[in-house]
Design a protein around this motif. Structure first.
Motif: not given
Length: 259
Positions: A186-188, A233-235, A240-241
């Motif tokens: 999970i990325r924040v 934010c979608a990116y 890809y992120a």
């Protein structure tokens, strides 16, 4: 815009909290997520706000449109219960919620009340921690959590007042949550847009002066809009992120780099 052959968010489930109207940053995020293939659930504050948000939800074919007043006990938990019942999982969470009493917001930090400061911190910062706690079990295969900040968290911005320390706490909370949740995939992200004419921003003193100054100082010479923030934010929610987490992401036309 030409259609993307395989939308990068196709099949993902996104909960966007804090849509007030078509000028909301949260609406820019929800629109971008939907354009890139995600199913989107929205929250609104109260019945008055619902009249503005309901038509927007229809535009996105949102399966869930839910009330969320963070000051009302149980409403946040009810939102996640509905998400769990409908989807059983969550891939993207956006927290675009901030509030402070007007008298504390429009006065200097030195004059802010203890009660007002605590309320601002609870609604604008700790609520994201509470959301993350509820969302994490739904992100069994990883996910992305995003909270909206502002440059006043890092530098003094005239008339931003007590929201500066509150947003600084929000950015620090994002860093610690990124550390605690990273092992779960999970990325924040604390995302820091440039100033935008939103309903929340209208409570700031001399906001038009802040807008003019941001445009003057921007290396690009223009202000950002809600879709600039939404697609950024979608990116961050795409594969890809996948190795980006914890750091403040500025979407402000470069204003933050200027001395």
């Amino acid at each position: 815009m030409k259609p993307i052959p395989t939308p990068p968010l196709k099949g993902m489930k996104a909960l966007v909290a804090g849509v007030a109207n078509e000028h909301s940053i949260a609406w820019g995020c929800a629109s971008a997520f939907r354009q890139l293939g995600a199913d989107v659930a929205l929250t609104y504050l109260n019945e008055k706000a619902k009249t503005y948000v309901e038509p927007l939800a229809r535009q996105l074919e949102a399966p869930l449109l839910l009330p969320l007043d963070l000051a009302k006990p149980g409403e946040l938990e009810a939102v996640f219960e509905r998400v769990t019942q409908a989807w059983g999982r969550l891939d993207i969470l956006v927290h675009s919620l901030a509030w402070a009493p007007k008298e504390d917001l429009q006065g200097g930090l030195l004059e802010s009340s203890s009660e007002g400061f605590c309320k601002a911190m609870d609604i604008s910062c700790h609520s994201f921690v509470r959301m993350a706690r509820l969302a994490a079990p739904l992100m069994a295969d990883g996910g992305t959590m995003i909270a909206m900040s502002y440059h006043g968290a890092q530098k003094v911005v005239s008339n931003y007042n007590l929201m500066g320390p509150v947003k600084a706490a929000l950015e620090a909370s994002c860093r610690y949550l990124a550390y605690e949740l990273g092992a779960k995939g999970i990325r924040v992200h604390p995302v820091s847009p440039g100033p935008l004419k939103t309903r929340a921003a209208s409570g700031l003193k001399d906001f038009d002066l802040l807008l003019n100054e941001a445009q003057r100082r921007s290396p690009m010479g223009e202000l950002v809009d809600i879709m600039d923030v939404g697609f950024a934010c979608a990116y961050l929610a795409t594969p890809y992120a996948r190795r980006i987490t914890g750091g403040t992401v500025y979407v402000d036309g470069g204003v933050n780099i200027m001395g």
